[in-house]
Enzyme design. Sequence first.
Site, mmCIF file in Angstrom:
data_model
loop_
_atom_site.group_PDB
_atom_site.id
_atom_site.type_symbol
_atom_site.label_atom_id
_atom_site.label_comp_id
_atom_site.label_asym_id
_atom_site.label_seq_id
_atom_site.Cartn_x
_atom_site.Cartn_y
_atom_site.Cartn_z
ATOM 1 N N LEU A 1 0.815 -1.216 0.000
ATOM 2 C CA LEU A 1 0.000 0.000 0.000
ATOM 3 C C LEU A 1 0.848 1.265 0.000
ATOM 4 O O LEU A 1 0.530 2.230 -0.696
ATOM 5 C CB LEU A 1 -0.924 0.012 1.232
ATOM 6 C CG LEU A 1 -2.020 -1.065 1.275
ATOM 7 C CD1 LEU A 1 -2.819 -0.949 2.567
ATOM 8 C CD2 LEU A 1 -2.936 -0.948 0.067
ATOM 9 N N GLY B 1 9.033 5.791 3.667
ATOM 10 C CA GLY B 1 10.229 6.628 3.619
ATOM 11 C C GLY B 1 11.447 6.026 4.277
ATOM 12 O O GLY B 1 12.142 6.717 5.013
ATOM 13 N N GLY B 2 11.737 4.753 4.040
ATOM 14 C CA GLY B 2 12.925 4.127 4.587
ATOM 15 C C GLY B 2 12.751 3.571 5.978
ATOM 16 O O GLY B 2 13.708 3.039 6.552
ATOM 17 N N PHE B 3 11.555 3.686 6.559
ATOM 18 C CA PHE B 3 11.312 3.142 7.889
ATOM 19 C C PHE B 3 10.440 1.889 7.854
ATOM 20 O O PHE B 3 10.173 1.294 8.884
ATOM 21 C CB PHE B 3 10.649 4.189 8.786
ATOM 22 C CG PHE B 3 11.622 5.233 9.279
ATOM 23 C CD1 PHE B 3 12.323 5.044 10.457
ATOM 24 C CD2 PHE B 3 11.840 6.397 8.556
ATOM 25 C CE1 PHE B 3 13.217 5.994 10.914
ATOM 26 C CE2 PHE B 3 12.721 7.344 9.007
ATOM 27 C CZ PHE B 3 13.429 7.156 10.186
ATOM 28 N N GLY B 4 9.994 1.487 6.716
ATOM 29 C CA GLY B 4 9.163 0.296 6.612
ATOM 30 C C GLY B 4 8.098 0.475 5.552
ATOM 31 O O GLY B 4 8.124 1.422 4.761
ATOM 32 N N THR C 1 3.690 -0.471 4.400
ATOM 33 C CA THR C 1 2.331 -0.828 4.810
ATOM 34 C C THR C 1 1.733 -1.734 3.739
ATOM 35 O O THR C 1 1.817 -1.432 2.533
ATOM 36 C CB THR C 1 1.458 0.429 4.997
ATOM 37 O OG1 THR C 1 2.038 1.270 5.993
ATOM 38 C CG2 THR C 1 0.049 0.051 5.425
ATOM 39 N N LYS D 1 1.349 -2.989 9.172
ATOM 40 C CA LYS D 1 2.356 -1.928 9.133
ATOM 41 C C LYS D 1 3.670 -2.526 9.610
ATOM 42 O O LYS D 1 3.731 -3.151 10.671
ATOM 43 C CB LYS D 1 1.929 -0.751 10.012
ATOM 44 C CG LYS D 1 0.632 -0.094 9.567
ATOM 45 C CD LYS D 1 0.327 1.164 10.353
ATOM 46 C CE LYS D 1 1.230 2.307 9.894
ATOM 47 N NZ LYS D 1 0.813 3.602 10.487
ATOM 48 N N ASP E 1 -1.000 14.842 14.075
ATOM 49 C CA ASP E 1 -0.692 14.808 12.640
ATOM 50 C C ASP E 1 -1.985 14.675 11.823
ATOM 51 O O ASP E 1 -2.087 13.822 10.937
ATOM 52 C CB ASP E 1 0.270 13.664 12.324
ATOM 53 C CG ASP E 1 0.962 13.868 10.966
ATOM 54 O OD1 ASP E 1 1.029 15.021 10.496
ATOM 55 O OD2 ASP E 1 1.429 12.870 10.391
#
Length: 453
Positions: A41, A45-48, A50, A66, A162
């Site tokens: 999905l 950004g380089g953190f994993g 979804t 996630k 956010d």
Amino acid sequence: MHCCLNPDCQNPQNPDGTKFCQSCGTPLVLLRTHYRPIQLLSNEGGFGRTYLAEDIDKLNERCVIKQLAPKTQGTYALKKATELFEQEARRLQQLGEHPQIPTLYAYFEQDGHLYLVQQFIEGQTLDKLQQGVWSESQVRNLLLELLPVLQFIHERDIIHRDIKPPNIMCRTPPPNQTPLSPQGKGGQSQFVLIDFGASKQLAATLSVRGTQIGTLGYAPFEQMDAGEAYPASDLFSLGVTCFQLLTQANPYNLFLNKGYEWVGTWRQHLRQSVSLELQGVLDKLLRKERLQRYQSAAEVLADLQPKPLPTPPPPPRQPPSRRAPPTVVSQLNKNPWMAAGAILLLGLAGSQIYGLVRYGIFPSNPIVLISSPFFLKNTFTGHTDWVDSVAISPDGKTLVSGSYDKTIKIWNLGTGKLQKTLTGHTDGVFSVAISPRTRSVSEGDWQDISQWQ
């Protein structure tokens, strides 16, 4: 389909029955033996990543996985990302009972990566909806649906931090419903608040001053400047979201060009008419200074509720029918003791003591004056309509009467003779009074109050 969980895989989609990824060769696995990823999905950004997944233990019910798989190691960013990921799981566990917040299904570590499994919301985020400029009614509906959600989380001392279109899901409606109708599928609320990864406890503070969690253009000044977050901070972000939907202006670009100055001139970006009521609500949501904003979602909801219509003034008093008013004279002629009994039952209504004489006054037409011990003293005739009020001068010599015939008459109390008629009212006179210190008469009708010398 079966999706590869390698966060570096360039082409993770694989057909059913494949055991190894055709792109990178990574074994294709089921998470916790029953969650099967089927579609990528988003890339975080380089953190994993979804993934859309199926729970094979629940008849292939869809869910969302996630994955936290940061590429950097041993850095503050890694620590913060891990902290926020775990925090999101805890928030979903705490808040998932609300129908407009996804439910947490699982949180675990597998093959060196952290995973969070949550409820799948069928629909699209607001940034992906191709709706153009939203109408005022659509924005009002969004506010009325999301403000109770914010009230729910704020009452639990949680701040989302956010809120923006990518973090608001719009459920896909059934075929017979328009995409932005008041309620979503099956009568459910249409809008769902997602991505609690940046949420925090109200009392918590960031360990490193200046760390920014939020999105430029949507996050308020206090959040970007010092990492502070309050209920009013989420309300600012919701206000920016509504502004963007009404105008299609990009808050990020406005922030880069003007900082927070644009919130004072947001109206210039409007492309349609917006009611003064909603403009006032957005004004207070978009204040740069936190204490000048709404402090709770309940305050915003109160201003959005329809205002009660003003109570109409009472209709003007109508005079009674023109039938001949009852008198006491004939009753007195037939049976004086009946009149005396009527006076006693009325508690000697209207009686006043002047020296040694007690008068019972009946403001009918004609006016009947009875003196102790209960015999007819005089009648005063001359009004052409109901007499509503009478008054006797302090010296007991003068009687004043006000009538629905719009006149005031002044009588000699001893002789019963009419001394003077006062005219000028535009309605019936319902109250008269004689000043105890002057010789003036005050009276009032339904439209004015006058004084006569």
